[in-house]
Design an enzyme around this catalytic site. Structure first.
Site, PDB file in Angstrom:
ATOM      1  N   LYS A 202       0.828  -1.205   0.000  1.00 43.38           N
ATOM      2  CA  LYS A 202       0.000   0.000   0.000  1.00 43.38           C
ATOM      3  C   LYS A 202       0.862   1.256   0.000  1.00 43.38           C
ATOM      4  CE  LYS A 202      -3.721  -2.537   2.229  1.00 43.38           C
ATOM      5  NZ  LYS A 202      -4.310  -2.984   3.500  1.00 43.38           N
TER       6      LYS A 202
ATOM      7  N   GLN B  18      -4.212  -1.698   9.786  1.00 45.84           N
ATOM      8  CA  GLN B  18      -4.118  -2.994   9.126  1.00 45.84           C
ATOM      9  C   GLN B  18      -4.754  -4.092   9.974  1.00 45.84           C
ATOM     10  OE1 GLN B  18      -2.933  -3.673   5.974  1.00 45.84           O
ATOM     11  NE2 GLN B  18      -3.707  -5.730   6.362  1.00 45.84           N
TER      12      GLN B  18
ATOM     13  N   ASP C 214     -10.738   3.561   4.461  1.00 44.54           N
ATOM     14  CA  ASP C 214     -10.832   2.113   4.270  1.00 44.54           C
ATOM     15  C   ASP C 214     -12.226   1.585   4.604  1.00 44.54           C
ATOM     16  OD1 ASP C 214      -9.612  -0.275   3.458  1.00 44.54           O
ATOM     17  OD2 ASP C 214      -9.019  -0.826   5.492  1.00 44.54           O
TER      18      ASP C 214
END
Length: 278
Positions: free
Chosen positions: A53, A97, A120
């Protein structure tokens, strides 16, 4: 029947090329889009994803901040780290994450991310806005699925979509996105009975169950469109690709299907969040 391989790499490339122009325009105005990623612990797969990413950010001109916290980090310390990023005006997107170590309250950590920086799509507020049809940043994998559908002009209105999986960042939000596009949606899960028979009714199949080669070829009706959001060890998706290919009119490969577009959606959301600060 002409079969279409839904090439996520090409879709991703188009998204990233368009983002480069937008990033250049923002930088000319003194705004540098910035994504902060937080990794807790030493999970090798998570480390790889975070690195991917970060590299993707740099290729389109997005600044990437990587915070790596020890596995002993407490929920309180993690939330404090997120709150600091919430208050940092130079940071436009925050990604925690998944998964975090088991002793951490992951949901509490997700909920501490400011809605305007939830690029996200992990907060309950973000999910609720997505379901109601006005969310700015849907979860990135569902957003990627919809982007592939749009780029290949796959009809959704009035179609029967069967989603296999009900996770809060994949199965549930993609079901909502499809429903908002006037699909008739059946969301299946581990308690669903007669799953093969239900999948056989689908015009569109979304595989999001997290089990390698789970969906079988004889479950697919002739002409169905299959989008495989699974990624398992050995570069294997959630469908039996070769068997499902026989009946599908369009299908995503693994790798090279939904995955590359997922990361591009993260970049897109970060740039959009930066643009709102003009």
């Amino acid at each position: 029947m002409e079969q279409i391989i839904l090439d996520g790499k090409q879709v991703s490339k188009k998204v990233r090329e368009s983002l480069k122009e937008k990033v250049t325009d923002l930088k000319a105005k003194g705004i540098i889009p910035c994504l902060a990623t937080i990794l807790v612990g030493d999970d090798p797969s998570s480390e790889t994803y975070v690195k991917m990413k970060g590299n993707a950010c740099e290729k389109v001109g997005i600044k990437s901040i990587r915070l790596h916290l020890p596995k002993e980090t407490t929920t309180e310390t993690l939330i404090e780290t997120i709150e600091n990023l919430n208050h940092d005006s130079s940071v436009h997107g925050i990604l925690l994450q998944h998964p975090v170590p088991s002793h951490i309250d992951e949901r509490a950590a997700f909920e501490s991310i400011a809605i305007e920086k939830d690029v996200d799509g992990v907060t309950s507020a973000g999910y609720g806005q997505t379901a109601l049809g006005f969310g700015k940043y849907p979860s990135c994998t569902p957003a990627a699925i919809m982007k592939i559908i749009d780029d290949y002009d796959i009809p959704v209105d009035g179609k029967h979509a069967v989603v296999v999986g009900r996770s809060p960042i994949l199965g549930k939000p993609v079901s909502a996105l499809l429903l908002n596009r006037n699909a008739t949606v059946t969301t299946c899960h581990s308690h669903t009975t007669n799953l093969p028979e239900i999948v056989k009714q689908a015009d569109i199949v979304i595989a999001a169950v997290g089990k390698p080669k789970f969906i079988q070829g004889d479950w697919i009706k002739k002409g169905a469109v299959i989008l495989d959001a699974g990624y398992n060890k050995g570069n294997i998706g959630d469908i039996d690709y070769e068997a499902c290919l026989e009946n599908a009119s369009a299908i995503t490969p693994v790798p090279g299907g939904v995955g590359p577009v997922t990361i591009s959606m993260l970049l897109k959301h970060t740039v959009e969040a930066a643009a709102l600060t003009e």
